[in-house]
Write a protein that holds these residues in place. Structure first.
Motif, short mmCIF file in Angstrom:
data_model
loop_
_atom_site.label_atom_id
_atom_site.label_comp_id
_atom_site.label_asym_id
_atom_site.label_seq_id
_atom_site.Cartn_x
_atom_site.Cartn_y
_atom_site.Cartn_z
N MET A 89 36.90 31.98 36.78
CA MET A 89 36.15 33.36 36.49
C MET A 89 37.16 34.23 35.42
O MET A 89 38.31 34.06 35.61
CB MET A 89 36.28 34.25 37.97
N SER A 137 40.27 37.87 42.47
CA SER A 137 39.01 38.39 42.28
C SER A 137 38.59 39.56 43.29
O SER A 137 39.04 39.39 44.57
CB SER A 137 38.02 37.20 42.77
N PRO A 138 38.56 40.64 42.65
CA PRO A 138 38.28 41.91 43.41
C PRO A 138 37.26 41.88 44.41
O PRO A 138 36.47 40.96 44.09
CB PRO A 138 38.50 43.02 42.40
N SER A 139 37.18 42.65 45.06
CA SER A 139 35.94 42.95 45.95
C SER A 139 34.49 43.39 45.20
O SER A 139 34.94 43.84 44.13
CB SER A 139 36.14 44.01 47.15
N VAL A 140 33.51 42.76 45.44
CA VAL A 140 32.41 43.12 45.02
C VAL A 140 32.11 44.51 44.97
O VAL A 140 31.47 45.14 43.80
CB VAL A 140 31.24 42.26 45.31
N LYS A 141 32.51 45.32 45.96
CA LYS A 141 32.33 46.77 45.91
C LYS A 141 33.05 47.26 44.76
O LYS A 141 32.82 48.49 44.20
CB LYS A 141 32.93 47.40 47.31
N LEU A 142 34.18 47.02 44.82
CA LEU A 142 35.12 47.51 43.44
C LEU A 142 34.35 47.08 42.08
O LEU A 142 34.65 47.97 41.13
CB LEU A 142 36.45 47.16 43.71
N ALA A 143 33.83 46.10 42.12
CA ALA A 143 33.36 45.48 40.88
C ALA A 143 32.10 46.31 40.64
O ALA A 143 31.81 46.61 39.41
CB ALA A 143 32.91 43.93 40.97
N LEU A 144 31.44 46.53 41.44
CA LEU A 144 30.17 47.65 41.35
C LEU A 144 30.62 48.70 40.72
O LEU A 144 29.81 49.52 39.96
CB LEU A 144 29.28 47.62 42.43
N PHE A 189 32.50 40.67 34.75
CA PHE A 189 33.16 39.32 35.30
C PHE A 189 32.30 38.24 35.02
O PHE A 189 31.24 38.27 35.12
CB PHE A 189 33.37 39.35 36.72
N ARG A 209 34.93 30.48 45.77
CA ARG A 209 35.73 31.97 45.51
C ARG A 209 36.85 31.75 44.67
O ARG A 209 37.68 30.76 44.94
CB ARG A 209 36.05 32.47 46.70
#
Lengths: 72, 72
Positions: free
Chosen positions: B1, B40-47, B61, B72
């Motif tokens: 990623m 790989s950060p959390s999807v929440k943080l990514a959002l 990403f 993952r």
DNA sequence: ACAAAATGTCAAATATATTTTACATAATGA
DNA sequence: TCATTATGTAAAATATATTTGACATTTTGT
């Protein structure tokens, strides 16, 4: 944060949790936990799921009121 | 990623790592680690990051060859 | 009716994400 | 030039994500 994983799993040929888990290489329990919104999965996993369903991460997971303040 | 966080941070008024960290409520070290692709950060943080920059998570990403196999 | 598959639930073990702390180096602005 | 800011780096502590294992209940298909 809200998850629409179950919705898309059903819309994709009514995959079982185990089938989806096998397809993307995670444990069934991970799928269960994500569907129950137990925790926020890694963005890498989210991207893989979204790609599998031909949708965006934003369609799969939705931020909710309060998410911004608390962050992750 | 692959991560494009630094690119968007610079394109957004040349925010410092600390400023961005403060804006979204994480530690500076987290921003550092994400930019270095340490994990790989959390999807929440990514959002939240994507929303801040008015882009999609997919722009922020990118999956790479091999990601799908290893997951993952 | 019954077996198999699917889902639900629980919890400990393990792996990873994040924070905290601190110091070093580089860049910036006056 | 120099003080301040920004970034880099490291590592332990802490929090969270994921796996493993197992059993219970529900659903499905014959």
């Amino acid at each position: 944060m809200k998850t629409n994983l179950r919705k898309y799993r059903f819309e994709n040929g009514e995959l079982s949790q185990q089938q989806l888990a096998d397809m993307i290489g995670v444990s069934r329990q991970t799928i269960v936990s994500i569907e129950k919104n137990d925790y926020s999965p890694s963005v890498k996993l989210a991207l893989i799921l979204a790609k599998k369903f031909n949708i965006t991460v934003e369609q799969l997971f939705e931020l909710e009121e309060g998410d911004i303040d608390e962050t992750r």
